[in-house]
Scaffold this motif. Sequence first.
Motif, PDB file in Angstrom:
ATOM      1  N   PHE A  40     -16.413  18.213  10.838  1.00 51.50           N
ATOM      2  CA  PHE A  40     -15.918  18.210  12.040  1.00 51.50           C
ATOM      3  C   PHE A  40     -16.904  17.576  13.110  1.00 51.50           C
ATOM      4  N   GLU A  41     -16.620  16.519  13.733  1.00 48.59           N
ATOM      5  CA  GLU A  41     -17.342  15.947  14.659  1.00 48.59           C
ATOM      6  C   GLU A  41     -16.626  15.948  16.103  1.00 48.59           C
ATOM      7  N   VAL A  42     -17.611  16.214  16.974  1.00 49.08           N
ATOM      8  CA  VAL A  42     -16.887  16.060  18.446  1.00 49.08           C
ATOM      9  C   VAL A  42     -17.523  14.991  19.337  1.00 49.08           C
ATOM     10  N   TYR A  43     -16.858  14.423  20.083  1.00 48.99           N
ATOM     11  CA  TYR A  43     -17.205  13.378  21.076  1.00 48.99           C
ATOM     12  C   TYR A  43     -16.998  13.902  22.530  1.00 48.99           C
ATOM     13  N   ASN A  44     -18.095  13.812  23.267  1.00 48.57           N
ATOM     14  CA  ASN A  44     -18.062  14.619  24.903  1.00 48.57           C
ATOM     15  C   ASN A  44     -17.924  13.332  25.498  1.00 48.57           C
ATOM     16  N   LEU A  45     -16.943  13.363  26.554  1.00 44.83           N
ATOM     17  CA  LEU A  45     -16.852  12.265  27.479  1.00 44.83           C
ATOM     18  C   LEU A  45     -17.965  12.228  28.399  1.00 44.83           C
ATOM     19  N   SER A  46     -18.517  13.364  28.434  1.00 40.61           N
ATOM     20  CA  SER A  46     -19.570  13.358  29.658  1.00 40.61           C
ATOM     21  C   SER A  46     -20.772  12.763  29.182  1.00 40.61           C
ATOM     22  N   THR A  47     -21.118  12.814  28.054  1.00 39.89           N
ATOM     23  CA  THR A  47     -22.321  12.311  27.187  1.00 39.89           C
ATOM     24  C   THR A  47     -22.279  10.987  26.414  1.00 39.89           C
ATOM     25  N   ASP A  48     -20.849  10.893  26.471  1.00 38.97           N
ATOM     26  CA  ASP A  48     -20.534   9.475  25.521  1.00 38.97           C
ATOM     27  C   ASP A  48     -21.137   9.408  24.533  1.00 38.97           C
ATOM     28  N   ASP A  83     -22.224  21.992  13.359  1.00 38.37           N
ATOM     29  CA  ASP A  83     -23.285  22.609  12.409  1.00 38.37           C
ATOM     30  C   ASP A  83     -22.241  23.714  11.771  1.00 38.37           C
ATOM     31  N   ARG A  84     -21.423  24.257  12.613  1.00 35.68           N
ATOM     32  CA  ARG A  84     -20.878  25.553  12.112  1.00 35.68           C
ATOM     33  C   ARG A  84     -19.372  24.979  11.401  1.00 35.68           C
ATOM     34  N   SER A  85     -19.370  23.882  10.819  1.00 32.66           N
ATOM     35  CA  SER A  85     -18.138  23.276  10.244  1.00 32.66           C
ATOM     36  C   SER A  85     -17.721  24.340   9.247  1.00 32.66           C
ATOM     37  N   LEU A  86     -16.519  24.199   8.839  1.00 35.88           N
ATOM     38  CA  LEU A  86     -15.938  25.297   7.717  1.00 35.88           C
ATOM     39  C   LEU A  86     -16.761  25.169   6.516  1.00 35.88           C
ATOM     40  N   SER A  87     -17.285  26.530   5.973  1.00 40.07           N
ATOM     41  CA  SER A  87     -18.000  26.417   4.767  1.00 40.07           C
ATOM     42  C   SER A  87     -17.078  26.432   3.652  1.00 40.07           C
ATOM     43  N   LYS A  88     -15.676  26.465   3.616  1.00 38.12           N
ATOM     44  CA  LYS A  88     -15.144  26.690   2.314  1.00 38.12           C
ATOM     45  C   LYS A  88     -14.269  25.222   2.408  1.00 38.12           C
ATOM     46  N   VAL A  89     -13.710  25.148   1.220  1.00 32.85           N
ATOM     47  CA  VAL A  89     -13.083  23.737   0.825  1.00 32.85           C
ATOM     48  C   VAL A  89     -11.551  23.835   1.087  1.00 32.85           C
ATOM     49  N   TYR A  90     -11.044  22.966   2.155  1.00 37.41           N
ATOM     50  CA  TYR A  90      -9.958  22.971   2.417  1.00 37.41           C
ATOM     51  C   TYR A  90      -9.186  21.742   2.462  1.00 37.41           C
ATOM     52  N   LYS A  91      -7.764  21.784   2.636  1.00 35.65           N
ATOM     53  CA  LYS A  91      -7.178  20.577   2.804  1.00 35.65           C
ATOM     54  C   LYS A  91      -6.580  20.594   4.162  1.00 35.65           C
ATOM     55  N   ILE A  92      -6.816  19.742   5.088  1.00 44.63           N
ATOM     56  CA  ILE A  92      -6.154  19.981   6.484  1.00 44.63           C
ATOM     57  C   ILE A  92      -4.888  18.911   6.538  1.00 44.63           C
ATOM     58  N   VAL A  93      -4.048  19.549   7.390  1.00 45.63           N
ATOM     59  CA  VAL A  93      -2.800  18.798   7.232  1.00 45.63           C
ATOM     60  C   VAL A  93      -2.583  18.581   8.792  1.00 45.63           C
TER      61      VAL A  93
END
Length: 211
Positions: A64-72, A78-88
């Motif tokens: 997971f990656e996040v873009y902030n408009l305030s910081t551009d 770092d706290r991304s999911l620790s398990k293996v998933y498929k996202i729909v």
Amino acid sequence: MGDNVEDLVLWNPATRESKVLPQIKQGRRYDSVCFHFDFGIDPNTNDYKVVRIVDFYGCQQPQFEVYNLSTDCWRVIDRSLSKVYKIVSPRFPSYLNGFHHWKAIEICMKARRRGWMFPEHGPTRRFIVSFDLSNEEFLETLLPTVACVFGFIREDIAVINDSVSLIVEYCDTGNLDINWFDIWVMSSEIGVERTWTKKFKVEGSGLDFDG
């Protein structure tokens, strides 16, 4: 927001203003990968954020990656999911009150060891992943057990009447013009284990619930 991962643009239809987002630095390249994008506002800071999910089709945990408009700028959570998933990716808007919601599937280890990556290949765990834009933390909620009878077509999540909902679509195999939808609603009490209640059944001839 554009779909090209190399050229993302935010556009405000009210002011007709647009902003090209900075390119995302690519790490290691993978043959099997897809991207999911969502956009919302952090209600605590009123900062707009874009979420990008790098989905490796069950070969490793999503990033997971996040873009902030305030910081551009972009950040990897770092706290991304620790398990293996498929996202729909949902066909309908799934942002509500500072949370983004996605349907996710965890494929059993036996199926994964055999190189199977999709639900039809083995037992799975179905749930919703909710991402808190303020705290940037994840919450899992198991999906309800639905009747996967002959004629079951698909299911999707959506925000309906300010509630996170699950839409389950069926088709009458004896009369393909007859469709019906079961609509489940998730409870939203803070600090209480979330539950599902089937609220509606919508049926008719030739119904279509596409976004």
